[in-house]
Scaffold this active site. Structure first.
Site, PDB file in Angstrom:
ATOM      1  N   ARG A 112       0.852  -1.201   0.000  1.00  0.00           N
ATOM      2  CA  ARG A 112       0.000   0.000   0.000  1.00  0.00           C
ATOM      3  C   ARG A 112       0.879   1.239   0.000  1.00  0.00           C
ATOM      4  NH1 ARG A 112      -1.546   1.696   4.717  1.00  0.00           N
ATOM      5  NH2 ARG A 112      -2.317  -0.307   5.467  1.00  0.00           N
ATOM      6  N   ASP A 140      -7.762  18.444 -13.720  1.00  0.00           N
ATOM      7  CA  ASP A 140      -8.066  17.081 -14.147  1.00  0.00           C
ATOM      8  C   ASP A 140      -7.728  17.018 -15.636  1.00  0.00           C
ATOM      9  OD1 ASP A 140      -9.259  14.752 -15.093  1.00  0.00           O
ATOM     10  OD2 ASP A 140     -10.900  14.837 -13.639  1.00  0.00           O
ATOM     11  N   LYS A 188      -8.830   6.112 -18.847  1.00  0.00           N
ATOM     12  CA  LYS A 188      -9.167   6.655 -20.153  1.00  0.00           C
ATOM     13  C   LYS A 188      -7.954   6.586 -21.083  1.00  0.00           C
ATOM     14  CE  LYS A 188     -12.913   7.425 -17.809  1.00  0.00           C
ATOM     15  NZ  LYS A 188     -13.191   8.670 -17.094  1.00  0.00           N
TER      16      LYS A 188
HETATM   17  C1  LIG Z   1     -13.719   9.024 -15.800  1.00  0.00           C
HETATM   18  C2  LIG Z   1     -13.302  10.309 -15.225  1.00  0.00           C
HETATM   19  C3  LIG Z   1     -13.040  10.427 -13.849  1.00  0.00           C
HETATM   20  C4  LIG Z   1     -13.252   9.275 -12.885  1.00  0.00           C
HETATM   21  O1  LIG Z   1     -12.361   8.233 -13.146  1.00  0.00           O
HETATM   22  P1  LIG Z   1     -12.673   6.671 -12.848  1.00  0.00           P
HETATM   23  O2  LIG Z   1     -11.426   6.026 -13.333  1.00  0.00           O
HETATM   24  O3  LIG Z   1     -13.889   6.307 -13.624  1.00  0.00           O
HETATM   25  O4  LIG Z   1     -12.875   6.535 -11.382  1.00  0.00           O
HETATM   26  C5  LIG Z   1     -12.613  11.657 -13.386  1.00  0.00           C
HETATM   27  N1  LIG Z   1     -12.457  12.717 -14.218  1.00  0.00           N
HETATM   28  C6  LIG Z   1     -12.702  12.625 -15.539  1.00  0.00           C
HETATM   29  C7  LIG Z   1     -12.508  13.822 -16.398  1.00  0.00           C
HETATM   30  C8  LIG Z   1     -13.137  11.429 -16.082  1.00  0.00           C
HETATM   31  O5  LIG Z   1     -13.394  11.364 -17.395  1.00  0.00           O
END
Ligand SMILES: *Cc1c(COP(=O)(O)O)cnc(C)c1O
Length: 377
Positions: A46, A170, A195
């Protein structure tokens, strides 16, 4: 070294014992101490794990930060980052952010005394007006999800600097191949590695990249304390995906531009959201701060949404984005269903908004499929 080279080599070298080119999956929970009161480089997975650490170093390198951290999901990374605040603090957040981030902030973190203002981040005045004595953080997504609104990172960096606010970007949509927010003064960069970074729709993961030793210590303390870390096998898959990030991003963006132009001309489409179109309100800023416009195209459909979706064959009806396979989704009932209706409508995510994640297929096949769907709608 250049980005393409670093995508393959940063954080990784052949295994010192076997010479293996592929980073080993260090599938262990715990590590032997060298002696009484003497742990080796690792003590518990962890806290730190060699496979995860290779991924963390690679992402930090690509984003231009000092340290990286890998999480079990994008939301685990978001949860960890928001814990940098404490009860009584206030954050200003983009109003059309990822639905899950909105839900976490608005419905969960508010229970612990953190305050949020959700705002379209398109004017310096609006942001300055929203700053309160307890404001500590600016949280942005550019391009945003699903409407691909563009935030001027230079402006955000200036406002944050003058008001001593922590900035979180983000960077899931552009990936570091097209945008590196740290170059514009952002303090933390966050990813859903689910993604584009992984890119193959086969793992859930997240990442944070920091810019100072103090932030790195704080984020690692939270990761370890909250247990939001990524698993070794997931880290390995994401490391493998990372090697082809530049190739994939180029093709995603090339296909997305072709599809945005096709939709723009189509009589059943009332509006196309793609920052690479000169008609997009964020086009000039996107051109200035990004090296490409990404692989997500959203649009408003004048005709029947259900019939359009049922008329598609190649585009799979599924949430998520950033993989090799093209996906279609209806924002209001899928990705943004976790956002309450009034917030959704205020952000412009109406029932006619369709989001496409443009994959790596041949663009003419994708266009043919969309044409079918539009005819059927
Ligand atoms: C998908 C997504 C998240 C969340 O991510 P997960 O891997 O699904 O938990 C956060 N921010 C953006 C812009 C996303 O597209």
């Amino acid at each position: 070294m250049n980005f393409d080279t670093r995508s393959i080599h940063a954080g990784r070298k052949p295994d010192p014992i076997t010479g293996a080119i592929s980073t080993s999956i260090c599938q262990t929970s715990t590590f032997a101490f060298e002696d009484y009161n003497q742990p080796g480089d690792y003590d518990y997975s962890r806290t730190g794990n060699p496979t995860r650490n290779a991924l963390e170093e690679a992402i930090a390198n690509l984003e231009g930060g000092n340290k990286g951290f890998a999480f079990s999901s994008g939301m685990a990374a978001v949860s960890t980052a928001i814990h940098l605040l404490k009860a009584g603090d206030h954050a200003i957040v983009g109003d059309d952010i990822y639905g899950g981030t909105h839900r976490l902030f608005n419905e969960i973190m508010t229970k612990y005394g953190i305050e949020f203002t959700f705002l379209r981040m398109d004017s310096r005045e609006k942001i300055e007006d929203a700053i309160q004595p307890n404001t500590k953080m600016l949280w942005i997504e550019t391009p945003s999800n699903p409407l691909l609104n563009i935030t001027d990172l230079e402006m955000i960096g200036n406002v944050a600097h003058e008001n001593k606010l922590l900035t979180v970007a983000d960077n899931t949509f552009p990936s570091p191949y097209f945008l590196r927010p740290i170059e514009y003064g952002m303090d933390l960069v966050l990813h859903s590695t689910t993604k584009y970074i992984n890119g193959h729709s086969d793992v859930i993961g997240g990442a944070i990249v920091t810019t100072t030793d103090e932030l790195a210590d704080d984020v690692h303390f939270l990761l370890n304390g909250m247990g939001s870390n990524a698993a070794p096998f997931d880290s390995w898959l994401i490391l493998r995906g990372l090697k082809t990030l530049p190739l994939r991003m180029k093709k995603h963006a090339e296909n997305a531009m072709i599809i945005a132009e096709f939709l723009y001309e189509h009589p059943k489409v009332s509006e196309v959201f793609y920052p690479g179109l000169p008609t997009h309100p964020g086009y000039e800023i996107a051109k200035k701060q990004m090296d490409g416009f990404g692989g997500v195209v959203s649009f408003k459909l004048k005709s029947d949404v259900a019939k359009f979706i049922r008329g598609l064959d190649l585009f799979c009806l599924a949430e998520s984005l950033g993989g090799a396979d093209s996906l279609v989704e209806h924002a209001a009932t899928m990705s943004h269903a976790s956002m309450n209706e009034s917030a959704r409508v205020k952000a412009g995510i109406t029932d006619d908004v369709i989001r496409l994640s443009i994959g790596l297929e041949d663009s003419s096949d994708l266009i043919e499929d969309l044409a079918h769907g539009l005819d059927a709608s």
